[in-house]
Design an enzyme around this catalytic site. Sequence first.
Site, mmCIF file in Angstrom:
data_model
loop_
_atom_site.group_PDB
_atom_site.id
_atom_site.type_symbol
_atom_site.label_atom_id
_atom_site.label_comp_id
_atom_site.label_asym_id
_atom_site.label_seq_id
_atom_site.Cartn_x
_atom_site.Cartn_y
_atom_site.Cartn_z
ATOM 1 N N ASP A 266 22.374 -9.972 -55.535
ATOM 2 C CA ASP A 266 22.634 -8.598 -55.116
ATOM 3 C C ASP A 266 24.135 -8.338 -54.952
ATOM 4 O OD1 ASP A 266 21.737 -6.004 -53.973
ATOM 5 O OD2 ASP A 266 22.650 -6.789 -52.148
ATOM 6 N N GLU A 303 24.288 -8.458 -59.951
ATOM 7 C CA GLU A 303 24.458 -7.008 -59.884
ATOM 8 C C GLU A 303 25.897 -6.753 -59.453
ATOM 9 O OE1 GLU A 303 23.078 -3.046 -57.432
ATOM 10 O OE2 GLU A 303 23.192 -4.978 -56.442
#
Length: 616
Positions: A266, A303
Site C-alpha cells: 500500500d 501502489e
Amino acid sequence: MHFMAILRDIGANYTPGKGTVFTVWAPEAEKVEVQLDKPEPIQVPLQREAFGYWTGLSEMATPGTRYTYVLSPDTHRPDPASRYQPDGPHKASAVVDQTSFNWTDQQWKGLPLEQLIIYELHVGTFTEEGTFEGVIKQLPELKELGITAIELMPIAQFPGERNWGYDGVYPFAAQNSYGGPDGLKKLVDACHAQEISVVLDVVYNHMGPEGNYLNDFGPYFTNKYNTPWGNALNFDDAHSDHVRNYFFQNALMWLRDYHIDALRLDAVHAIYDTGAKHFLQELREHVTQLEEQEGRSYLLIAESDQSDVRLINPIEQGGYGIDAQWFDDYHHAIHTLVTGEKEGYFEDYGKPEQLQKALEHTFVYNGLYSEHRKKTLGTDATANPAKQFVIGSQNHDQVGNRMLGERLTELVSFEMLKPIAGLVLLSPYVPMLFMGEEYGEKNPFLYFVSHTDEELVEAVRKGRKEEFAYFASKGEAPDPQSEDTFNRSKLQRGYTSDTQQKKLREFYKELIRLRKTAPALAKPDKPNMKVQLEEEQLVLHLLHIGQEPSLYCLFNISNQPQETTLFSEANGSWKILLHSADEKWGGPGAETQQTLEAGASVNLPAGSVIILEHQK
C-alpha cells in the site's frame, strides 16, 4: 552480491514437543516478562540480548495459550508480532502453531504476471458471511468467470469487525472476525486448488490509531517526517534496523507460512527512507532469498502516486526490483472521459490524447507539470514492459473514496460499461476488476469503521465531513461508524436474477476468455500494438499484432453513435468476433456485416466495443 541485514525472529514461535520461544524488541525496557493466561497467570522472565531484544522459552505455552508482555507492573500489552488476536486488538495474543496446517498445494508454484487477471475483494463485504469461508464458497463462480488471482484488501487485525483494513494494528495477525490464521490458510489452499493466485494487500506506510501499542515497546515511529496519520514509521532514523526487521519478517511470514503468492504494498510513496538501501529494495532482496529457499517465485506489487520507474526497474539498474505497480493514470484517463468529472485530482485528466499516451507510453505524467500538484511529475515508462503495470476502471480507492461510494454502474450507461471493460481486459497491462464490477453491482462501496474509542469515532466522522464539504449539494457523507453503511456495501449478486446483469457478466467472461486464448493477446505489450485515436469522436483503434491472427479492437466511448474507417495499415479481411451491442450482451442489437476489409467504414453505436480478428 547483495549484503543484507541478518533477520531476527520475533513473536511467539512454537515448536511441537519443545514449547514456545518468545522474542520481543523493547530497547528501553528495564525488564520484560511474558505473562501466560493459564488458570493462574504465570510470568516467565525474558533475557535481554543485543539491541534490546528480549527472549525466553516456555514449555507451558502451547497453541492457543493467551499471553501478554509485561513491560512494567501496570503495562501489560499484546505482542506487536502477534499471529492471532482472538479477542481483538486490546486483549491478549494467542500462540499459533504455524506448522500444523495440512496444506494440499504442493504442486502449486504461482502464476507469472502476464497471466494474472486480478479480482480485488473486501472479505467483509464480498459475501453475506463476511469471512474467509464465505470467499471459499464463491471461488467456483470466480473460476468460471476466468479470474486467475484474487487480491484481498488488508486482513491484518483491526479494531471491531468492520474496516477497510487500512487501520490494522497487528500486521502479523489475520483478522479474528474473518476467521483468523486457520481461516486464511484454508482460503489460500482452496484458491490454489482452483489454480487461483492470492495477492494480499499489506500496509507498511502507517498503522491504525486504535489498539496501536507499538510506542510502549520502542521507537517504531519517527518525528522526522509528517504523514496524514501522524509520525512516520521509522525506516531510516536511529534504531530503524529493528523496525525494518519487523516488516521484512512480516512479508516473509505471509509468503512462507500462508503460501500467499504476491503482496500488494500500500502507498509506498509514504514509506519514508533516505538511507543508502531503500526499504523496498531490501525487501525485494529478502524475498528473492526466500524464493531460492522455497524453489518458487513471489511477486511484489507496489501502489505509488509518483509515476517513478525506479520502483520497478531491476536492482542492477539502480531500481528497487519490485515486480509491478498500480497504474492510476489509465483509470483517470478513462474515468474523466466517460463521466466528465474534473474535481480533485481528476483536473489533471480528461484530454482524449491522454488515453492514447497511457496505452503507448504508460505514464501520462512522465516529466510533465501537474496542475493539481503544482509540480512536475513522473518519469518515462515507455521501455518498461506492460506486464509491470496493474490497471482497472474501478478499485476500492476510486469507488470508496467518493462521498457516496458510487460505482461506474451509477455514473455511466449500461452500454458504456462494456467498452470500459474492454479498455481494461484488452489492454496490454495486467487487468484488475473490483468485486461486483463484472455484473454491474448497484450497491455502493462506502468507507466504514467500527472503532470502540468514541473520540476517535467523532474525529473520523468530522474528517469525512470536511473532506466532502464541497459536495454539500449531494447531501451528507454516510456515517462510517454505522453498521448500515457497512451492510449497504455488501454485494447483492443481482446477476442471479437480473437478466441484464447476467448478460454483462457473460460479456466480461467472454473478454476474459479472449484475453486468455487469443494468440495476439498471449503476451501483449506496447511494441506489439498500434493505437490510433479520433479525439473529437472519442473513437479508439487498438490493434494487437504480437502473433497472428491480429486482433483489431474498436472502442466508442462517446454517448453518440460514430462512424469510423478501419485504418489502412490493417491490411486484409477482418471477421467480427464480438460486438457489444449484440442482444446476447444485453445490447439494443447490432447491425453490421460479419467481415470487413481495410479501409471499410464501420458504424459504432454509442458506448460500444467491436473486436475483429484478422483473416488469412
